[in-house]
Design an enzyme around this catalytic site. Sequence first.
Site, PDB file in Angstrom:
ATOM      1  N   ASP A 196      -0.934 -12.385   3.177  1.00  0.00           N
ATOM      2  CA  ASP A 196      -0.542 -11.872   2.084  1.00  0.00           C
ATOM      3  C   ASP A 196      -1.935 -11.549   1.521  1.00  0.00           C
ATOM      4  O   ASP A 196      -2.900 -11.735   1.938  1.00  0.00           O
ATOM      5  CB  ASP A 196       0.431 -12.477   1.185  1.00  0.00           C
ATOM      6  CG  ASP A 196       1.243 -11.747   0.080  1.00  0.00           C
ATOM      7  OD1 ASP A 196       0.562 -10.848  -0.477  1.00  0.00           O
ATOM      8  OD2 ASP A 196       2.580 -11.820   0.408  1.00  0.00           O
ATOM      9  N   HIS A 269       0.226  -5.832  -0.024  1.00  0.00           N
ATOM     10  CA  HIS A 269      -0.321  -7.156   0.298  1.00  0.00           C
ATOM     11  C   HIS A 269      -1.325  -7.380   1.406  1.00  0.00           C
ATOM     12  O   HIS A 269      -1.031  -8.489   2.018  1.00  0.00           O
ATOM     13  CB  HIS A 269       1.203  -7.797   0.336  1.00  0.00           C
ATOM     14  CG  HIS A 269       2.102  -7.806  -0.595  1.00  0.00           C
ATOM     15  ND1 HIS A 269       1.821  -8.890  -1.808  1.00  0.00           N
ATOM     16  CD2 HIS A 269       3.036  -7.097  -0.899  1.00  0.00           C
ATOM     17  CE1 HIS A 269       2.828  -8.633  -2.589  1.00  0.00           C
ATOM     18  NE2 HIS A 269       3.668  -7.811  -2.200  1.00  0.00           N
ATOM     19  N   GLU A 336       6.394  -3.701  -2.168  1.00  0.00           N
ATOM     20  CA  GLU A 336       5.465  -3.639  -3.395  1.00  0.00           C
ATOM     21  C   GLU A 336       4.400  -2.895  -2.945  1.00  0.00           C
ATOM     22  O   GLU A 336       3.103  -3.305  -3.073  1.00  0.00           O
ATOM     23  CB  GLU A 336       5.196  -4.885  -3.920  1.00  0.00           C
ATOM     24  CG  GLU A 336       6.383  -5.600  -4.619  1.00  0.00           C
ATOM     25  CD  GLU A 336       5.998  -6.980  -5.310  1.00  0.00           C
ATOM     26  OE1 GLU A 336       6.675  -7.240  -6.026  1.00  0.00           O
ATOM     27  OE2 GLU A 336       5.286  -7.605  -4.653  1.00  0.00           O
TER      28      GLU A 336
END
Length: 543
Positions: A196, A269, A336
Amino acid sequence: MIQKIIISICFMGWLIVAKAQSTISIIPKPVEVKVLKSKSVNLNETSKIFYPAEFEKQAIYLKDEFQKQTGVVLGLTKTESSNKIVSNGIFLIVRPNNAFKAEGYSIIAQNSEVRIMANDIRGFINAFQTLLQLIPIKQQSSITIPAVSIVDYPQFSYRGMHLDVVRHIFPVDYIKKYIDYLTFHKFNTFHWHLTDDQGWRFETTSYPKLNSIGSWRDSTLIGHFKATPARYDGKRYGGYYTKADIKEILNYAKVRGITVIPELDIPGHSRAAIAAYPQLSTKPDTTWNVATTWGMYNRQNNVLAPNDFTFQFLKDIFKELTDLFPSTYIHIGGDECSKLWWKQDAKTQAFIKQNKLKDEVALQTYFIEFVAKQLKQMNRTTVGWHEITEGDVDTSALIMNWADDAKALSAAKKGFSIIMTPGKPFYFDHYQSKDPNDSLAIHGYNSTEAVYNYQIIPEALKKAGLAHKIIGGQGNVWTEYMEWSTKVDYMIFPRMTALSENLWSKNKNYGDFLKRLDAVMISRYEFWKSCYFKDYRVWGKGK
């Protein structure tokens, strides 16, 4: 008069059976439990576990678990046909594949023997967890197992728990303990979130800077993300799991019938990877840092740039991952993914135009499809968060829906199979109470009761005839505010226990679950030396 006596005797008999059944507390609740009129089974150190050769590791596992829980050391005897042996002990008996539903088992305990029947590793492992709940957690010289017949199998094929080791990393011993938690609760999948913005957590040899640079951040946020002004601890933090560590964990999970699904999150990410290799970025001349805060979406640049270096990187890194992990499922994230940075980058816009992509959503799909094709060539199946369905992604991908039921319905209508992992109530990084003094969490409120009562298959999918598209569910544990394993324990228990029954058992009753939770699980948490949230009865769904 005689009729009254007969009725009275029958009623008393029913009371005795009902009382006996009420003392048998098992989580998750089995499909069928019958109290037998036979004698209970007594086992001691002269007793043995009889097992077929192919399940030797599972027999050793059972022996070890019995010894830890009771102090009694059972013998081990390999046998070709347990049915023909007459002796005191536990018999592992393989039945044909059509004898049980997937991962199912049966237990018959009476007189001098316990017969466990299954047809695969998971069936036997699930049976062992039930058996361990039939005996007290107590050091003793002999074990008494009540005379019972149990038939059991799960309602969903996918039953998972997730753990983020990026925001905070945990030692190998705790990862094994976490897998033991899953095993006991009859989950079958461990979703391991390995990369991440805040770190890269698995050893890679093809791109060594991912470990020397990407696995370490210079500082970590103190307190809540929304607090102002932001404060940082100024301490270097990080680490990664070596390939030897990962193989050790995979072998540990295999014995217990747990599939480990690794996740490398792309194309968003990706800040830790970008910090190690700026060529992956839309601004390759910039020196990037591994993220020191949470909540990067649309706030800091963390997306991969569509260039030759990036696509070769993805091909290499997923090849290295699949060489290490045997799981059919490989998770590639896809959530995201901020389009902002692609819109601002001239080279990215040129790539979109050259490849005749409609927009940045189509570019996101391009990334997902690029990796999915590589995985397909290696006989693997892509798993992604529900955002990957925003574009025209091949429906062979498996979707984890962390949004609401409407997103699940939309994905199902497109043809995707779905794992339900909604933020409400299956995110265990949310608060368990509304007590302002409760331990810090990200936001929101997900009670144990809400986890237990959540309907895995939404009504909208049932009405649309798409219930079959839901293959199971999963609890997610994001660790921004879980710097220690004890905090992880506190946040997952007893919500993880509630989820296990929600996924396993069709016939549920929260009041009955609480009684069994008190009867068998609280002492189990304490036996494991695990922290847990104690006010689960105070904070219910309606509070």
